[in-house]
Write a protein that holds these residues in place. Structure first.
Motif, PDB file in Angstrom:
ATOM      1  N   ARG A 397     -35.139 -78.828  15.019  1.00  0.00           N
ATOM      2  CA  ARG A 397     -34.476 -79.533  13.924  1.00  0.00           C
ATOM      3  C   ARG A 397     -33.083 -78.966  13.692  1.00  0.00           C
ATOM      4  NH1 ARG A 397     -38.045 -80.294   8.596  1.00  0.00           N
ATOM      5  NH2 ARG A 397     -36.371 -81.764   8.170  1.00  0.00           N
ATOM      6  N   ASN A 398     -32.134 -79.843  13.455  1.00  0.00           N
ATOM      7  CA  ASN A 398     -30.787 -79.440  13.086  1.00  0.00           C
ATOM      8  C   ASN A 398     -30.554 -79.803  11.626  1.00  0.00           C
ATOM      9  OD1 ASN A 398     -29.882 -78.435  15.632  1.00  0.00           O
ATOM     10  ND2 ASN A 398     -29.733 -80.550  16.356  1.00  0.00           N
ATOM     11  N   PHE A 399     -30.240 -78.790  10.837  1.00  0.00           N
ATOM     12  CA  PHE A 399     -30.006 -79.039   9.417  1.00  0.00           C
ATOM     13  C   PHE A 399     -28.514 -79.216   9.148  1.00  0.00           C
ATOM     14  CE2 PHE A 399     -34.119 -76.969   9.514  1.00  0.00           C
ATOM     15  CZ  PHE A 399     -34.853 -77.762   8.648  1.00  0.00           C
ATOM     16  N   ALA A 400     -28.202 -79.968   8.139  1.00  0.00           N
ATOM     17  CA  ALA A 400     -26.813 -80.226   7.782  1.00  0.00           C
ATOM     18  C   ALA A 400     -26.125 -78.929   7.353  1.00  0.00           C
ATOM     19  CB  ALA A 400     -26.755 -81.243   6.646  1.00  0.00           C
ATOM     20  N   THR A 455     -18.034 -78.567   8.397  1.00  0.00           N
ATOM     21  CA  THR A 455     -18.944 -79.421   9.166  1.00  0.00           C
ATOM     22  C   THR A 455     -18.620 -79.304  10.649  1.00  0.00           C
ATOM     23  OG1 THR A 455     -17.535 -81.386   9.110  1.00  0.00           O
ATOM     24  CG2 THR A 455     -19.023 -81.050   7.236  1.00  0.00           C
ATOM     25  N   ARG A 456     -19.549 -79.752  11.472  1.00  0.00           N
ATOM     26  CA  ARG A 456     -19.323 -79.686  12.920  1.00  0.00           C
ATOM     27  C   ARG A 456     -18.138 -80.556  13.338  1.00  0.00           C
ATOM     28  NH1 ARG A 456     -24.781 -80.174  12.048  1.00  0.00           N
ATOM     29  NH2 ARG A 456     -26.039 -78.350  12.573  1.00  0.00           N
ATOM     30  N   VAL A 457     -17.996 -81.717  12.677  1.00  0.00           N
ATOM     31  CA  VAL A 457     -16.877 -82.604  13.014  1.00  0.00           C
ATOM     32  C   VAL A 457     -15.555 -81.933  12.652  1.00  0.00           C
ATOM     33  CG1 VAL A 457     -15.802 -84.835  12.550  1.00  0.00           C
ATOM     34  CG2 VAL A 457     -18.296 -84.665  12.764  1.00  0.00           C
ATOM     35  N   LYS A 500     -29.925 -85.096   0.569  1.00  0.00           N
ATOM     36  CA  LYS A 500     -30.815 -84.731  -0.536  1.00  0.00           C
ATOM     37  C   LYS A 500     -32.217 -84.372  -0.061  1.00  0.00           C
ATOM     38  CE  LYS A 500     -30.983 -87.444  -4.199  1.00  0.00           C
ATOM     39  NZ  LYS A 500     -31.357 -88.579  -5.094  1.00  0.00           N
ATOM     40  N   GLU A 501     -32.769 -85.166   0.860  1.00  0.00           N
ATOM     41  CA  GLU A 501     -34.169 -84.967   1.238  1.00  0.00           C
ATOM     42  C   GLU A 501     -34.403 -83.626   1.919  1.00  0.00           C
ATOM     43  OE1 GLU A 501     -36.689 -86.793   0.195  1.00  0.00           O
ATOM     44  OE2 GLU A 501     -35.111 -87.859  -0.900  1.00  0.00           O
ATOM     45  N   GLU A 502     -33.501 -83.228   2.825  1.00  0.00           N
ATOM     46  CA  GLU A 502     -33.739 -81.945   3.485  1.00  0.00           C
ATOM     47  C   GLU A 502     -33.432 -80.777   2.548  1.00  0.00           C
ATOM     48  OE1 GLU A 502     -30.064 -80.660   6.245  1.00  0.00           O
ATOM     49  OE2 GLU A 502     -31.096 -82.444   6.985  1.00  0.00           O
ATOM     50  N   ILE A 503     -32.511 -80.962   1.595  1.00  0.00           N
ATOM     51  CA  ILE A 503     -32.271 -79.914   0.598  1.00  0.00           C
ATOM     52  C   ILE A 503     -33.489 -79.783  -0.316  1.00  0.00           C
ATOM     53  CG2 ILE A 503     -30.821 -79.191  -1.339  1.00  0.00           C
ATOM     54  CD1 ILE A 503     -28.483 -80.693   0.037  1.00  0.00           C
TER      55      ILE A 503
END
Length: 552
Positions: A397-400, A455-457, A500-503
């Protein structure tokens, strides 16, 4: 007094080396024993001259230990010198037992604190909680101590008393604890994932690992499980015999599980199952990842070789080396690599060749061209030299970046602390959810906290800008770069909505740990774990399960 003891120890060591050199000095100069004796003599002479002439006083114990460790570092990461003072820690790692209060301690946000009390042991039973800040152990102030020193103070013989003073919120609390023999469970959690599938988390292979797994299987079957998921992700391994016995739970007796083959005949052995299995037919999925090593790889690999389980996850660590502990003088020990292990198909899964070092002194990976093919019982092709490869691979999994920032800056941790201070209970670990109101409370709490991130970008655009300047293109494209940077510039407020969901997942895990400890963290993650979700899909589909194990 200690200096006198060290000097006596050094003199006895030098005398022993001298006797050794004298006894084997008749060997030819090209003989290995002569080479060993010669270099021991040089080493002894060097220590003696340093002690006599070096401008400052030397610590012989420390100097010799550094020399030993540097020598062993030339071999492999698993060959280690264990001085007498570290014997207790080594015993705890191999047996899972020690005398103490039963808590993981660590330093978070610059503060020494309780990170996790073990359920059913003195720390938890006395009322110590996650995030309690450690102030004093008995009469010793520990605010400025390192965690190793604090751990030593908390440990001690069973049935001895220790007093611990902590800060919780704005209160200072004192706890009187009686140390106990702490036995860390190899199976921190087992339970039903749904009405017919049991789940077992196996985190270590210390003493009684197989007994604990066997009991978990029996309990789950009583609860109605007719399918099992065995999770050995992040399991670093341990006792070889425990791995054999875990395999035996699912494999008939008198089946080979692993062979060890080394330089000496005395280390060569074949380990077979010795008992009747608990269930040799129940559908079985094993979860592995890149931190599944050693004994965990033996279990996963043997079950794969017998086509007894479907493996889901990611390629394992690749440790196919066997260590044995050999006693040395003065109660010291050396844990050294004595053999490689080979699982039933005949493959060794060791991924790094430490006999071939690169220019930086690191072992080399086994190249694809040298990997050999082997077959499982049903004729499936498997390969050596790279760890255990799963039958079904799931990307990690990659998290933000915002989630990563909130976790690594301990903001999720700190919010959970404040949340738990104001609430005595929450619903069960699996039932509890972070509501919209709770999440809004967290977002408001973040208003004055620093958690900026790239961010990665944004990082990619920064790199592009650097390369453009280096290669003299910057002036030609600076307007386009500025426009691109403006369009992708992140907004923390928007990211709090987007991700929001992964946080909320991260918040749930942290909050649940305050009430249900390690067991709760595992249980809370069951419904959102992508590898477990895939394992459930496979084990509940007999056709898919069979086609993976018997493709022909």
């Amino acid at each position: 007094m200690n200096k006198l003891i060290s000097k006596k120890l050094m003199l006895r060591t030098l005398l022993l080396i001298g006797v050794t050199v004298s006894l084997i000095s008749f060997y030819p100069k090209d003989d290995k024993l002569f080479s060993i004796a010669k270099n021991l003599d040089i080493f002894a002479s060097l220590i003696r001259e340093l002690d006599s002439y070096y401008v400052d006083e030397i610590d012989p114990d420390k100097l010799v230990t550094v020399g030993i460790n540097a020598m062993l570092a030339e071999l492999d990461p698993y060959t280690e010198y264990i001085p007498e003072e570290e014997s207790d820690d080594f015993r705890m790692m191999t047996t899972g037992e020690y005398g103490g209060v039963g808590a993981v301690i660590g330093n978070r946000v610059g503060v020494n604190m309780i990170l996790m009390p073990y359920e059913g042991f003195p720390a938890q039973l006395s009322g110590l909680k996650v995030a309690d800040e450690l102030l004093r152990v008995d009469s010793v102030q520990v605010v400025d101590k390192n965690t190793a020193e604090i751990s030593t103070l908390l440990k001690g013989p069973a049935n001895t008393e220790v007093q611990v003073e902590v800060k919780r919120g704005g209160d200072t609390l004192t706890f009187n604890l009686t140390r106990k023999k702490i036995v860390i469970s190899n199976v921190p959690y087992h339970g039903m994932v749904d009405g017919e599938t049991g789940y077992i988390k196996l985190s270590d292979f210390t003493t009684n690992a197989a007994t604990e797994v066997g009991q978990a299987v029996k309990n789950l079957k009583k609860d109605g499980a007719n399918k099992i998921i065995l999770d050995v992700r992040d399991n670093p391994g341990g006792i070889l015999k425990e791995a054999v016995d875990v395999v035996n739970i699912f494999i008939p007796k008198r089946r080979e599980v692993v062979k060890t083959i080394g330089k000496l005949e005395s280390v060569n052995a074949t380990y077979t199952t010795e008992m009747s299995p608990i269930d040799k037919d129940i559908p079985l999925v094993v979860l592995i990842n890149e931190r599944s090593a050693s004994a965990a790889e033996i279990v996963a690999g043997a079950l794969q070789d017998y086509d007894r389980a479907v493996l889901v996850g990611r390629k394992s660590f690749g440790k196919g080396l066997v260590q044995s502990t050999v006693p040395l003088s003065y109660n010291s020990q050396v844990k050294l690599t004595t053999a490689k292990y080979y699982i039933p198909s005949g493959r060794c899964i060791q991924a790094i060749d430490y006999s071939l070092k690169d220019e930086d002194g690191n072992g080399r990976s086994v190249p694809d061209s040298l990997r050999k093919a082997f077959e499982t019982k049903n004729g499936r092709t498997v390969y050596d030299g790279v760890g255990i490869e799963p039958d079904i691979e799931i990307d990690s999994r990659n998290f933000a970046p915002i989630t990563y920032s909130l976790v690594t800056r301990s903001l999720v941790f700190r919010f959970a602390n404040e949340f738990a201070l104001g609430r005595n209970s929450i619903p069960g670990a699996r039932e509890f959810e972070v509501s919209e109101e709770m999440y809004d409370e967290f977002v408001n709490w973040l208003q004055d906290k620093e958690y900026d991130y790239t961010t990665r970008v944004e990082k990619t655009i920064d790199d592009l800008e650097t390369y453009a300047e280096r290669e003299k293109y910057y002036e030609d494209i600076q307007d386009e770069l500025a426009s691109l940077k403006e369009s992708v510039s992140h907004s923390k407020e928007q990211d709090l909505i987007t991700f929001k969901e992964e946080i909320k997942e991260a918040l749930k895990d942290e909050i649940v740990s305050r009430y249900y400890f390690q067991r709760g963290i595992i249980e809370a993650s069951l419904d959102k774990d992508p590898e477990l979700v895939k394992a459930l899909e496979i084990v509940k589909d007999p056709e898919q399960y069979s086609s993976i194990l018997s493709p022909n």
